[in-house]
Design a protein around this motif. Structure first.
Motif, PDB file in Angstrom:
ATOM      1  N   CYS A   1      -3.334   3.447  -2.069  1.00 42.65           N
ATOM      2  CA  CYS A   1      -3.948   2.385  -2.858  1.00 42.65           C
ATOM      3  C   CYS A   1      -2.967   1.218  -2.955  1.00 42.65           C
ATOM      4  O   CYS A   1      -1.791   1.338  -2.579  1.00 42.65           O
TER       5      CYS A   1
ATOM      6  N   GLU B   1      -7.786   9.046   5.019  1.00 39.52           N
ATOM      7  CA  GLU B   1      -8.784   8.773   3.987  1.00 39.52           C
ATOM      8  C   GLU B   1      -8.337   9.276   2.620  1.00 39.52           C
ATOM      9  O   GLU B   1      -7.789  10.366   2.478  1.00 39.52           O
ATOM     10  N   ASN B   2      -8.555   8.439   1.593  1.00 42.81           N
ATOM     11  CA  ASN B   2      -8.304   8.784   0.187  1.00 42.81           C
ATOM     12  C   ASN B   2      -6.858   9.212  -0.076  1.00 42.81           C
ATOM     13  O   ASN B   2      -6.598  10.193  -0.780  1.00 42.81           O
TER      14      ASN B   2
ATOM     15  N   THR C   1      -8.149  -2.461   2.443  1.00 37.80           N
ATOM     16  CA  THR C   1      -7.276  -2.720   3.600  1.00 37.80           C
ATOM     17  C   THR C   1      -7.654  -3.980   4.366  1.00 37.80           C
ATOM     18  O   THR C   1      -6.964  -4.353   5.313  1.00 37.80           O
TER      19      THR C   1
ATOM     20  N   GLU D   1      -6.176   4.218   8.020  1.00 40.83           N
ATOM     21  CA  GLU D   1      -5.351   5.062   7.161  1.00 40.83           C
ATOM     22  C   GLU D   1      -5.981   6.449   7.047  1.00 40.83           C
ATOM     23  O   GLU D   1      -7.157   6.640   7.352  1.00 40.83           O
TER      24      GLU D   1
ATOM     25  N   ASP E   1      -7.949   3.776  -2.865  1.00 35.32           N
ATOM     26  CA  ASP E   1      -8.941   2.738  -2.590  1.00 35.32           C
ATOM     27  C   ASP E   1      -8.959   2.451  -1.095  1.00 35.32           C
ATOM     28  O   ASP E   1      -8.158   2.991  -0.327  1.00 35.32           O
ATOM     29  N   ASP E   2      -9.895   1.604  -0.693  1.00 32.82           N
ATOM     30  CA  ASP E   2     -10.019   1.220   0.715  1.00 32.82           C
ATOM     31  C   ASP E   2      -9.815  -0.282   0.882  1.00 32.82           C
ATOM     32  O   ASP E   2     -10.423  -0.920   1.739  1.00 32.82           O
TER      33      ASP E   2
ATOM     34  N   ARG F   1       0.859  -1.173   0.000  1.00 36.58           N
ATOM     35  CA  ARG F   1       0.000   0.000   0.000  1.00 36.58           C
ATOM     36  C   ARG F   1       0.901   1.231   0.000  1.00 36.58           C
ATOM     37  O   ARG F   1       1.675   1.447   0.926  1.00 36.58           O
TER      38      ARG F   1
ATOM     39  N   LYS G   1      -5.697  -1.385   8.949  1.00 35.42           N
ATOM     40  CA  LYS G   1      -6.993  -0.966   8.412  1.00 35.42           C
ATOM     41  C   LYS G   1      -7.268   0.518   8.649  1.00 35.42           C
ATOM     42  O   LYS G   1      -8.252   1.061   8.149  1.00 35.42           O
TER      43      LYS G   1
END
Length: 523
Positions: free
Chosen positions: A227, A223-224, A210, A221, A207-208, A181, A219
């Motif tokens: 990826c 946000e946005n 995770t 992170e 993406d999410d 990631r 899990k």
């Protein structure tokens, strides 16, 4: 007629297949549960039912003991020539191996490989596997025209996917896929450096994904921002390793010949599992025992909290309210007999504590982490303790051999990078800290020769230091060595200003020898 464009990259399809296999063997749940128990979060998902939630973490105690025992000695890489001795080629390779070993020593310290091995053992003990990935980082500065160097890092086993997951042979894999990631910004910059089009770069989106990462905090992170990136390694028809990097919808770097003959990946299992490249960690067999110990202690604590103190029962028709104030008189209307009674505290079955202690001791004993091995005994007989500790480490011999093979595999990968990426005119640093010298590489002519790799292991445990000090003390008392010889062999941290003291004693010994040369004791 136009063919419909495939929405995902080929690496993403392989990634989905790899996740299905990992899910089918329960790898994700197992890794996350083991990691949670190791760091002490041992009541997650367990119904406490109103009980206290204490944690008596023998889980971590045993795993830390195992990893420390396996790494009790210093580990060093050593290359060797496999050409016949006595030939001109053999002599050239002998000179080459000497330089390679000096380079390896410097790189070992530079990359903090001792710390990496400790982390690798902890990964293997918790998750079952340790995976080391080596790559070429072109941004590494060297102070000369030749930039870049190879870097070794650990990768979670949940992020590595073999083309044939039923085989442990790394070199026979049809491909190896590694997921990571990374930030979208970083991946877009890499794509631009590799000459990808603006349209392709815009396909790199956050993406999410995770859910399949190792550890609960993976899990969480910003946000946005990140990826999944995928690295595919495979071998071409010429036997050389190919590289391709992509995301779900975009290619970061097209197929590239790495110039390597080996996959830059080394794998170690804690306990091998038949017909799977994944192993089993020591943590997996401890969870049920740890839950029982925690719950049993919780029930004992709850019982003591509820029944440890006596209670008073009184007749409310005679006394309106009871008070426990010291020395206070209690007025009653009528006879005082049978007005109040003290109930004694509840008695707990002593067998419960015996069962808990037996569970703890049996767990440690069957795992090989006895009190003697853990150092939870009085050191009244050093020789006996050394013997017991040595015998208790026998079950770990298999893990040690796996670790040494892991290091050898890393060494062969390093050798591949040295011959593939180092130019003859490149200056390579060798030596220890404070005594570094730079030599021209000048070894490209040897890259097609045969070289092997082995691991040298030295002792360095606490009890070996104790026995060494005892031996030195006895030799000094018997007059077999001088005080200067004694001090020279003591560890530097035991005596402050050891060098100054040693120089003073040597001067005194030399002066004594000049005054009384015949009385000097050299035996």
């Amino acid at each position: 007629m136009f063919r419909k464009q495939k929405p995902f990259t080929q690496e993403w399809d392989l990634y989905e297949k790899g996740k299905e296999y990992h899910y089918s063997i329960g790898l994700y749940d197992k890794v996350n549960t083991n990691e949670r128990f190791y760091r002490g979060d041992q009541w997650d998902g367990i119904q406490a039912g109103g009980l206290p939630t204490p944690v008596f973490n023998i889980f971590r105690r045993i795993i830390d003991f195992f990893t420390s025992s396996v790494l009790a000695g210093a580990v060093k890489l050593r290359f060797s020539s496999e050409m016949p001795v006595g030939t001109q080629s053999g002599k050239a390779e002998s000179d080459t191996t000497e330089k390679l070993n000096r380079i390896a020593d410097f790189r070992w310290d530079k990359q903090k490989m001792d710390a990496l091995l400790a982390s690798a053992l902890r990964d293997a003990a918790i998750t079952g596997d340790a995976v080391c990935y080596t790559y070429w980082d072109p941004s590494v500065r060297t102070g000369q025209d030749f930039t870049g160097d190879f870097v070794s890092v650990l990768v979670d086993n949940t992020n590595v996917f073999f083309g044939n997951p039923n085989s442990k042979n790394v070199e026979k894999q049809p491909y190896i896929l590694i997921s990571m990631r990374e930030t979208v910004e970083e991946l877009r910059a890499q794509a631009a450096q590799n000459g990808r089009s603006e349209e392709e770069i815009r396909k790199i989106l956050p993406d999410d994904e995770t859910a399949y990462e190792s550890g609960d905090l993976a899990k969480k992170e910003l946000e946005n921002t990140r990826c999944i990136s995928l690295i595919k390694l495979w071998k071409g028809e010429d036997g050389r390793v190919r590289f391709r990097k992509s995301t779900k919808n975009a290619v970061i770097k097209e197929e590239t010949d790495l110039g390597l003959s080996r996959y830059p990946v080394a794998v170690m299992n804690w306990t091998p599992v038949k017909n799977s490249w994944h192993g089993q960690g020591v943590a997996t067999g401890l969870i049920e025992n740890q839950i029982f110990i925690n719950k049993s202690f919780a029930m004992v604590m709850k019982h003591m909290m509820d029944t440890a103190f006596s209670k008073v029962v009184y007749d409310s028709t005679v006394i309106d309210q009871w008070s426990n104030r010291v020395g206070e008189a209690v007025a009653v209307n009528g006879p005082v007999e049978s007005v109040a009674k003290v109930l004694s505290s509840g008695q707990m079955q002593s067998g419960m504590l015996d069962v808990i202690n037996l569970a703890i001791s049996a767990t440690k004993e069957f795992m090989g982490a006895t009190d003697t091995a853990l150092g939870d005994v009085l050191p009244t007989n050093t020789s006996a303790i050394l013997a017991l500790q040595k015998s208790s480490s026998v079950p770990l011999e298999g893990v040690k051999r796996a670790l040494y093979q892991f290091v050898e595999d890393i060494g062969l990968v390093w050798l591949d990078f040295l011959f593939a990426y180092y130019d003859d005119a490149r200056l390579v640093p060798v030596g220890e800290e404070g005594k570094i010298e730079y030599l021209p590489f000048m070894m490209s002519s040897q890259k097609d020769k045969l070289y092997g790799c082995r691991v040298d292991v030295g002792g360095g445990s606490y009890w070996s230091e104790v026995s060494t000090l005892n031996t030195l003390d006895n030799l000094l008392k018997l007059g077999k060595i001088t005080m200067s010889q004694y001090l020279e062999r003591l560890p530097d941290e035991l005596i402050p200003k050891k060098r100054e003291l040693l120089e003073e004693i040597k001067s005194a010994e030399e002066a004594q020898a000049l005054i009384h040369p015949k009385e000097r004791n050299l035996t």
